[in-house]
Design a protein around this motif. Structure first.
Motif, short mmCIF file in Angstrom:
data_model
loop_
_atom_site.label_atom_id
_atom_site.label_comp_id
_atom_site.label_asym_id
_atom_site.label_seq_id
_atom_site.Cartn_x
_atom_site.Cartn_y
_atom_site.Cartn_z
N SER A 417 7.91 71.18 -8.87
CA SER A 417 8.61 70.04 -8.28
C SER A 417 7.81 69.55 -7.09
N PHE A 418 7.39 68.29 -7.16
CA PHE A 418 6.56 67.69 -6.12
C PHE A 418 7.47 67.07 -5.06
N HIS A 419 7.26 67.50 -3.80
CA HIS A 419 8.18 67.12 -2.74
C HIS A 419 8.11 65.62 -2.48
N SER A 420 9.27 65.00 -2.45
CA SER A 420 9.36 63.55 -2.37
C SER A 420 10.50 63.15 -1.46
N SER A 421 10.70 61.85 -1.32
CA SER A 421 11.66 61.33 -0.36
C SER A 421 12.36 60.10 -0.92
N LEU A 422 13.59 59.90 -0.50
CA LEU A 422 14.34 58.70 -0.86
C LEU A 422 14.25 57.64 0.24
N LEU A 423 13.44 57.90 1.26
CA LEU A 423 13.27 56.92 2.34
C LEU A 423 12.48 55.71 1.85
N THR A 424 12.39 54.71 2.69
CA THR A 424 11.73 53.47 2.32
C THR A 424 10.22 53.63 2.20
N CYS A 425 9.63 52.78 1.36
CA CYS A 425 8.17 52.76 1.26
C CYS A 425 7.56 52.40 2.61
N GLN A 426 8.17 51.47 3.31
CA GLN A 426 7.73 51.11 4.66
C GLN A 426 8.25 52.15 5.64
N GLY A 427 7.33 52.93 6.19
CA GLY A 427 7.70 53.92 7.18
C GLY A 427 8.06 55.27 6.63
N GLY A 428 8.28 55.38 5.32
CA GLY A 428 8.65 56.65 4.74
C GLY A 428 7.46 57.55 4.51
N PRO A 429 7.69 58.79 4.13
CA PRO A 429 6.60 59.75 3.92
C PRO A 429 5.60 59.26 2.89
N PRO A 430 4.34 59.10 3.26
CA PRO A 430 3.36 58.53 2.33
C PRO A 430 2.96 59.45 1.19
N MET A 431 3.27 60.75 1.29
CA MET A 431 2.93 61.65 0.19
C MET A 431 3.94 61.57 -0.95
N SER A 432 5.13 61.05 -0.67
CA SER A 432 6.19 61.00 -1.68
C SER A 432 5.75 60.19 -2.89
N SER A 433 6.07 60.68 -4.08
CA SER A 433 5.68 59.98 -5.30
C SER A 433 6.60 58.79 -5.59
N ILE A 434 7.80 58.79 -5.02
CA ILE A 434 8.69 57.65 -5.12
C ILE A 434 9.13 57.24 -3.73
N CYS A 435 9.57 56.00 -3.58
CA CYS A 435 10.07 55.52 -2.30
C CYS A 435 10.95 54.31 -2.60
N SER A 436 11.84 54.00 -1.67
CA SER A 436 12.80 52.93 -1.94
C SER A 436 12.40 51.63 -1.27
N GLY A 437 12.93 50.54 -1.79
CA GLY A 437 12.72 49.24 -1.18
C GLY A 437 13.56 49.08 0.07
N GLY A 438 13.28 48.01 0.80
CA GLY A 438 14.02 47.71 2.01
C GLY A 438 13.22 48.00 3.26
N PRO A 439 13.63 47.43 4.40
CA PRO A 439 12.95 47.70 5.67
C PRO A 439 13.10 49.17 6.05
N TYR A 440 12.25 49.60 6.99
CA TYR A 440 12.25 51.00 7.42
C TYR A 440 13.66 51.44 7.84
N LEU A 441 14.11 52.55 7.23
CA LEU A 441 15.41 53.16 7.47
C LEU A 441 16.58 52.29 7.02
N GLN A 442 16.29 51.25 6.24
CA GLN A 442 17.35 50.44 5.65
C GLN A 442 17.12 50.34 4.14
N PRO A 443 17.16 51.47 3.45
CA PRO A 443 16.81 51.48 2.03
C PRO A 443 17.82 50.71 1.19
N ASP A 444 17.31 50.07 0.14
CA ASP A 444 18.20 49.45 -0.84
C ASP A 444 18.24 50.33 -2.08
N ALA A 445 18.78 49.83 -3.17
CA ALA A 445 18.96 50.64 -4.38
C ALA A 445 17.73 50.66 -5.27
N THR A 446 16.67 49.93 -4.89
CA THR A 446 15.47 49.88 -5.73
C THR A 446 14.53 51.03 -5.39
#
Length: 579
Positions: A417-446
């Motif tokens: 299991s590769f460690h990942s994050s549900l935080l936003t692509c902007q400002g979120g952990p850059p190693m995460s294989s997935i990231c959510s849309g939206g401004p930093y710390l304001q993630p949307d459902a994408t």
């Protein structure tokens, strides 16, 4: 290891945190062709031969290591005798007319010659198998409370579906610091502390019910971690009971505490607390959990310290055990103690990281095999160092992910299991294989997928089967893996890690153990090691083209026992054959 490896400070600098993708990275059944990259070429005629495209050999080029490990006792059992590939008595099919055309080297590349590569495939199995559920994602325990983790969210369902039948592991440092389980709506204790990016969250049975809809929609499994840092075996047992009732067979195991070897230094235990104390507390927790859910396996110790592995395998628990450890190969953040462990591109794209990773993982397999246990890596990634570095979000991370996953499976590790994050692509952990849309710390459902996700997707699309031994010579920085599937078809995977900005195409010859009737090809490519948001599969920001829709390998002729073709640097190619 950290809350989110490569996570930002609460106020990240834009140049280090903004992903800024040129377009959405959504797995799709359609192949959206990218200009100047992979295309399909049509050749008419039934007499297309296998020809060698000559390359000038570079004296002194480093040959690749053979990808033929010794059998692993922890792997799924296979017959010790080789199973010959059957020779069909049916007439050969017509010669293909549609062939795969790869991405070429970037314009202006120096095109330094790479030593020709030969891959000789044996009928002999390695004794290990590629499972259908090898690839998974690791998330923080607090993500159980995220309402987006639902089967009603097509975005996260699509991301998970692109990884095969993944295991979602919920753990991380949040478990013992910011996560509170309650089945009776208790108030969150005051001793738990978070911050703006990592708030304290509580979860209960309703959250598990919602997450179960996601597992069902994505055909995924789940592994949980209970809080050991705040000693409470009864609460852990309550969480285990509800999880077992809600998830059923999709619950594949529970870990007690996250990285307990770090407790004496992070304040969760006294400085003299050690392995004997851990084993005593582990037993108390496990006994309480056994009383309410005896079928749930205990996964542990989930540490990054080797000394803890064997004691866990010998722990006297009533439940079935699975050995687990965490692994981030490039986590010497400043390189002062171990220059080869610094997260820089020269280390990531070097044979040393491949070899050191194999040695470390084999060290964990040894006590597990002696005790008859499986070995999992429920939390892994390139590095656990905070912030961005030159390896994050890059095409090189995709190349590394493929090789790391396949080499792990080939030596007998069935779950990663590769460690990942549900935080936003902007400002979120850059190693995460997935990231959510939206401004930093304001993630949307994408959700978006980064380069390393596409590497994992390439592995996940491979049908399960037995690894076969193969002998690889030449090719510079390249690794090969061979899997024979249940229908006796075969996949040869070539991870060509040579620099796409510098290296010429490699003249590759694959010799098979029998004559092939058909062939097909899929390929992951990118323009440079450091390219961000540029990794594509079959010309698209998408999962691989379905096997039945793939073009033939260039120059393939039905009935041939070998193929020869030039392979572009910085690619992962999967060659499929039927017999």
């Amino acid at each position: 290891m950290s809350d989110y490896p490569n996570s930002p400070t609460p106020d990240p600098a834009p140049e280090e945190t903004e992903q800024g993708p040129a377009q959405r990275s959504r797995p799709s059944p359609k192949v959206l062709m990218a200009a100047g990259l992979a295309t399909i070429v049509v050749l008419v005629g039934a007499g297309v031969g296998i020809s060698a495209l000559a390359q000038d050999e570079e004296p002194g080029a480093t040959p690749s290591a053979s990808s033929s490990p010794s059998p692993s006792a922890a792997a799924v059992e296979t017959s010790s005798a080789p199973t010959p590939v059957p020779t069909s008595t049916e007439p050969l099919p017509p010669a293909p007319t549609v062939f795969y055309e790869q991405a070429g080297p970037p314009a202006g590349s120096p095109l330094e010659a790479v030593e020709a590569m030969t891959i000789e495939v044996s009928d002999e199995p390695t004794g290990t198998e590629l499972p259908s559920n090898l690839i998974g994602l690791s998330l923080e325990a607090t993500d159980l409370a995220d309402p987006r983790m639902s089967g009603d969210n097509p975005e996260i369902v699509a991301s998970l579906t692109g990884l095969g039948r993944p295991m979602l592991r919920f753990g991380g440092n949040a478990v013992d610091r910011r996560f509170f389980w309650t089945s009776s709506n208790e108030a969150i204790p005051g001793n738990l502390e978070g911050d703006k990016a990592h708030p304290v969250r509580a979860a209960g049975p309703a959250d598990l019910e919602r997450v179960n809809t996601l597992l069902e929609a994505a055909d995924a499994t789940i592994s949980l971690t209970v809080d050991m840092g705040n000693y409470d075996p009864e609460r852990a047992a309550d969480m285990t009971m509800h999880a077992s009732d809600i998830f059923g067979d999709r619950l594949v195991g529970i870990t007690i505490g996250n990285e307990p070897n770090g407790y004496p230094t992070n304040g969760l235990r006294p400085s003299d607390w050690g392995i004997p104390d851990y084993l005593e507390e582990l037993k108390t927790y496990a006994d309480a959990m056994y009383e309410v859910a005896p079928e749930v396996r205990i996964v542990g110790p989930g540490t990054y310290a080797e000394a803890w592995w064997e004691p866990f395998t010998q722990a006297d628990l009533q439940q079935e055990k699975i050995l687990s450890f965490h692994h981030y190969p490039l986590s010497q953040c400043d390189g002062s103690n171990d220059p080869l462990g610094e997260p820089i591109m020269d280390n990531l794209m070097a044979s040393a990281i491949h070899d050191r990773a194999d040695d470390y993982r084999r060290a964990a397999l040894a006590p597990a095999e002696a005790a008859g246990l499986e070995t999992w890596i429920p939390e892994t990634g390139i590095s656990a160092c905070p912030g961005s570095n030159e390896t994050t979000k890059t095409h090189a991370s995709a190349l590394w992910s493929v090789d790391y996953a396949l080499s792990a499976a080939q030596i007998g590790i069935p779950r990663l299991s590769f460690h990942s994050s549900l935080l936003t692509c902007q400002g979120g952990p850059p190693m995460s294989s997935i990231c959510s849309g939206g401004p930093y710390l304001q993630p949307d459902a994408t959700f978006n997928e980064r380069a390393n996700y596409y590497g994992l997707s390439m592995v996940a699309e491979l049908p399960p089967g037995a690894f076969l031994q193969n002998t690889a010579q030449g090719g510079g920085l390249a690794y090969s893996y061979v899997v024979r599937h249940e229908d006796n078809s075969m996949s040869v995977v070539l991870v060509n890690q040579n620099d796409p900005e510098v290296a010429a195409q490699t003249d590759v010859t694959v010799t098979l153990p029998a004559a092939a009737r058909t062939s097909s090809m899929t390929q992951l490519a990118g323009p440079s090691y450091g390219a961000e948001d540029s990794t594509i599969i079959d010309g698209a920001f998408a999962a691989p083209v379905p096997a039945g829709e793939r073009p033939a390998i260039p120059g393939f002729v039905p009935g041939a026992e070998s193929v020869q073709l030039p392979v572009t640097a910085g690619t992962v190619s999967v060659f499929n054959f039927t017999f």
